[in-house]
Design a protein around this motif. Sequence first.
Motif, PDB file in Angstrom:
ATOM      1  N   LEU A  59      29.525  36.640  36.523  1.00  0.00           N
ATOM      2  CA  LEU A  59      29.697  35.179  36.527  1.00  0.00           C
ATOM      3  C   LEU A  59      31.137  34.796  36.189  1.00  0.00           C
ATOM      4  N   ILE A  60      31.692  35.452  35.156  1.00  0.00           N
ATOM      5  CA  ILE A  60      33.079  35.167  34.767  1.00  0.00           C
ATOM      6  C   ILE A  60      34.020  35.542  35.901  1.00  0.00           C
ATOM      7  N   LEU A  61      33.752  36.686  36.540  1.00  0.00           N
ATOM      8  CA  LEU A  61      34.568  37.139  37.666  1.00  0.00           C
ATOM      9  C   LEU A  61      34.510  36.131  38.813  1.00  0.00           C
ATOM     10  N   TYR A  62      33.307  35.634  39.104  1.00  0.00           N
ATOM     11  CA  TYR A  62      33.120  34.697  40.212  1.00  0.00           C
ATOM     12  C   TYR A  62      33.890  33.394  39.966  1.00  0.00           C
ATOM     13  N   TYR A  63      33.685  32.800  38.781  1.00  0.00           N
ATOM     14  CA  TYR A  63      34.342  31.523  38.515  1.00  0.00           C
ATOM     15  C   TYR A  63      35.846  31.694  38.333  1.00  0.00           C
ATOM     16  N   GLY A  64      36.268  32.853  37.802  1.00  0.00           N
ATOM     17  CA  GLY A  64      37.704  33.120  37.716  1.00  0.00           C
ATOM     18  C   GLY A  64      38.322  33.189  39.101  1.00  0.00           C
ATOM     19  N   ALA A  65      37.626  33.877  40.017  1.00  0.00           N
ATOM     20  CA  ALA A  65      38.118  33.964  41.396  1.00  0.00           C
ATOM     21  C   ALA A  65      38.121  32.607  42.071  1.00  0.00           C
ATOM     22  N   GLU A  66      37.099  31.787  41.782  1.00  0.00           N
ATOM     23  CA  GLU A  66      37.024  30.450  42.377  1.00  0.00           C
ATOM     24  C   GLU A  66      38.222  29.610  41.958  1.00  0.00           C
ATOM     25  N   TYR A  67      38.566  29.668  40.665  1.00  0.00           N
ATOM     26  CA  TYR A  67      39.739  28.942  40.176  1.00  0.00           C
ATOM     27  C   TYR A  67      41.015  29.480  40.824  1.00  0.00           C
ATOM     28  N   SER A 121      48.740  25.414  39.600  1.00  0.00           N
ATOM     29  CA  SER A 121      49.297  26.626  38.986  1.00  0.00           C
ATOM     30  C   SER A 121      48.513  27.014  37.742  1.00  0.00           C
ATOM     31  N   PHE A 122      48.138  26.012  36.935  1.00  0.00           N
ATOM     32  CA  PHE A 122      47.351  26.267  35.725  1.00  0.00           C
ATOM     33  C   PHE A 122      45.991  26.858  36.087  1.00  0.00           C
ATOM     34  N   LYS A 123      45.351  26.304  37.132  1.00  0.00           N
ATOM     35  CA  LYS A 123      44.049  26.827  37.560  1.00  0.00           C
ATOM     36  C   LYS A 123      44.163  28.282  38.003  1.00  0.00           C
ATOM     37  N   ALA A 124      45.251  28.612  38.692  1.00  0.00           N
ATOM     38  CA  ALA A 124      45.430  29.988  39.148  1.00  0.00           C
ATOM     39  C   ALA A 124      45.571  30.944  37.971  1.00  0.00           C
ATOM     40  N   VAL A 125      46.309  30.526  36.928  1.00  0.00           N
ATOM     41  CA  VAL A 125      46.488  31.363  35.738  1.00  0.00           C
ATOM     42  C   VAL A 125      45.163  31.548  35.004  1.00  0.00           C
ATOM     43  N   VAL A 126      44.410  30.457  34.836  1.00  0.00           N
ATOM     44  CA  VAL A 126      43.095  30.545  34.195  1.00  0.00           C
ATOM     45  C   VAL A 126      42.190  31.482  34.979  1.00  0.00           C
ATOM     46  N   GLY A 127      42.265  31.406  36.301  1.00  0.00           N
ATOM     47  CA  GLY A 127      41.462  32.284  37.141  1.00  0.00           C
ATOM     48  C   GLY A 127      41.797  33.748  36.927  1.00  0.00           C
ATOM     49  N   MET A 128      43.080  34.064  36.787  1.00  0.00           N
ATOM     50  CA  MET A 128      43.490  35.453  36.552  1.00  0.00           C
ATOM     51  C   MET A 128      42.941  35.979  35.232  1.00  0.00           C
ATOM     52  N   VAL A 129      42.982  35.130  34.186  1.00  0.00           N
ATOM     53  CA  VAL A 129      42.427  35.529  32.884  1.00  0.00           C
ATOM     54  C   VAL A 129      40.929  35.801  33.019  1.00  0.00           C
ATOM     55  N   LEU A 150      39.357  36.724  35.698  1.00  0.00           N
ATOM     56  CA  LEU A 150      39.159  37.955  36.458  1.00  0.00           C
ATOM     57  C   LEU A 150      39.278  39.185  35.569  1.00  0.00           C
ATOM     58  N   GLY A 151      40.272  39.190  34.706  1.00  0.00           N
ATOM     59  CA  GLY A 151      40.466  40.325  33.804  1.00  0.00           C
ATOM     60  C   GLY A 151      39.287  40.517  32.871  1.00  0.00           C
ATOM     61  N   THR A 152      38.808  39.408  32.304  1.00  0.00           N
ATOM     62  CA  THR A 152      37.671  39.465  31.366  1.00  0.00           C
ATOM     63  C   THR A 152      36.398  39.908  32.074  1.00  0.00           C
ATOM     64  N   GLY A 153      36.112  39.298  33.220  1.00  0.00           N
ATOM     65  CA  GLY A 153      34.910  39.643  33.969  1.00  0.00           C
ATOM     66  C   GLY A 153      34.925  41.082  34.447  1.00  0.00           C
ATOM     67  N   SER A 178      33.050  41.275  45.901  1.00  0.00           N
ATOM     68  CA  SER A 178      33.191  40.612  47.205  1.00  0.00           C
ATOM     69  C   SER A 178      32.707  39.167  47.182  1.00  0.00           C
ATOM     70  N   LEU A 179      32.097  38.740  46.080  1.00  0.00           N
ATOM     71  CA  LEU A 179      31.600  37.365  46.006  1.00  0.00           C
ATOM     72  C   LEU A 179      32.696  36.320  46.224  1.00  0.00           C
ATOM     73  N   PRO A 180      33.924  36.511  45.678  1.00  0.00           N
ATOM     74  CA  PRO A 180      34.971  35.516  45.953  1.00  0.00           C
ATOM     75  C   PRO A 180      35.273  35.367  47.433  1.00  0.00           C
ATOM     76  N   GLU A 181      35.346  36.525  48.157  1.00  0.00           N
ATOM     77  CA  GLU A 181      35.573  36.461  49.598  1.00  0.00           C
ATOM     78  C   GLU A 181      34.426  35.737  50.293  1.00  0.00           C
ATOM     79  N   LEU A 182      33.192  36.036  49.855  1.00  0.00           N
ATOM     80  CA  LEU A 182      32.027  35.386  50.450  1.00  0.00           C
ATOM     81  C   LEU A 182      32.090  33.884  50.231  1.00  0.00           C
ATOM     82  N   ALA A 183      32.397  33.477  48.987  1.00  0.00           N
ATOM     83  CA  ALA A 183      32.486  32.054  48.675  1.00  0.00           C
ATOM     84  C   ALA A 183      33.583  31.378  49.484  1.00  0.00           C
ATOM     85  N   ALA A 184      34.769  32.007  49.530  1.00  0.00           N
ATOM     86  CA  ALA A 184      35.903  31.413  50.246  1.00  0.00           C
ATOM     87  C   ALA A 184      35.607  31.294  51.740  1.00  0.00           C
ATOM     88  N   SER A 185      35.009  32.323  52.328  1.00  0.00           N
ATOM     89  CA  SER A 185      34.753  32.311  53.764  1.00  0.00           C
ATOM     90  C   SER A 185      33.649  31.333  54.144  1.00  0.00           C
TER      91      SER A 185
END
Length: 311
Positions: A13-21, A170-178, A180-183, A215-222
Amino acid sequence: MLVSIVLFVLGLLILYYGAEYLVDGSSRLAMSFGVRPLVTGMTVVAFATSMPEMMVSLLAVLKGSSDIAAGNIVGSNIANIGLILGCASLIMPMAVANTTLRREIPFMIGASVLFFLFGLDGQLGFLNGAVLFFFLLAFLFYCLRTARGKVNEGVSSLIDEFAETRGRDSFKAVVGMVGLGTGAELMVHSAVDIATTLGVSEVIIGLTVVALGTSLPELAASVVSALKGEMDISVGNVIGSNIFNLLFVLGICPMIRPIAVDPSLLRLELPLMILFSVALIPLLVPGYRLDRPRGALLLTGYLAFIGLLFL
């Protein structure tokens, strides 16, 4: 066992929402500079959606679970073509630019074959990673040369609006990276525990559960791009993400620590990954279009692949 499953789902879940951000912030930043949707999909969005694979593979390598790292990349690339392009085209049939068929898809196939050849000795080392990373730089140089071009009127009207929110994006992208690391940390740790408890090999865990999760981020984006009718981003995201997985993730990780390539990958899963990539050409040549029947064929192929793994 129960705790590991809970931690895996939490990490997912953390990975998914991090990727979404990360996807949302980075794609809006690119659009604010007037970058073409196809190039945005192949570079910025593809890079963002490949970060889960990068984080999971890197952490797996550092923890000594390189089977998860290699399996994750192979499984994710197969899922990107079979599952994601299949689902996206079922939602909205997509037209594909002839340049994508002539340039980007052959580049993806070439990177896949290079990975197979480098893995024949059972390991990706520093030199292998450096060569793969060099080809990533060549791919990015090509994309930069074609970054700007004519965009449709709807996209053009949003450029000024996106430019006003660059700081927030830019802030959203940084939060997303954090995120991703945690997830990724939670997913890798719990996946290893689950595999050990069930007696399932780390390769299978990497090829299925971890690969599908990353692969969920790719699925969501596509899927979101397909629903919005932005098929250039949808197709570009999948092709670009596969290229980034092969050249970015498998370029960086072996330069930090060698990655073991399980012989079973060379016998079955890696050839299947190449087969899925090559199959895109005859599927797309008629009319440069991926319609619902062809999308259903890709999805069926992916489901057959998953069934074959467990059989």
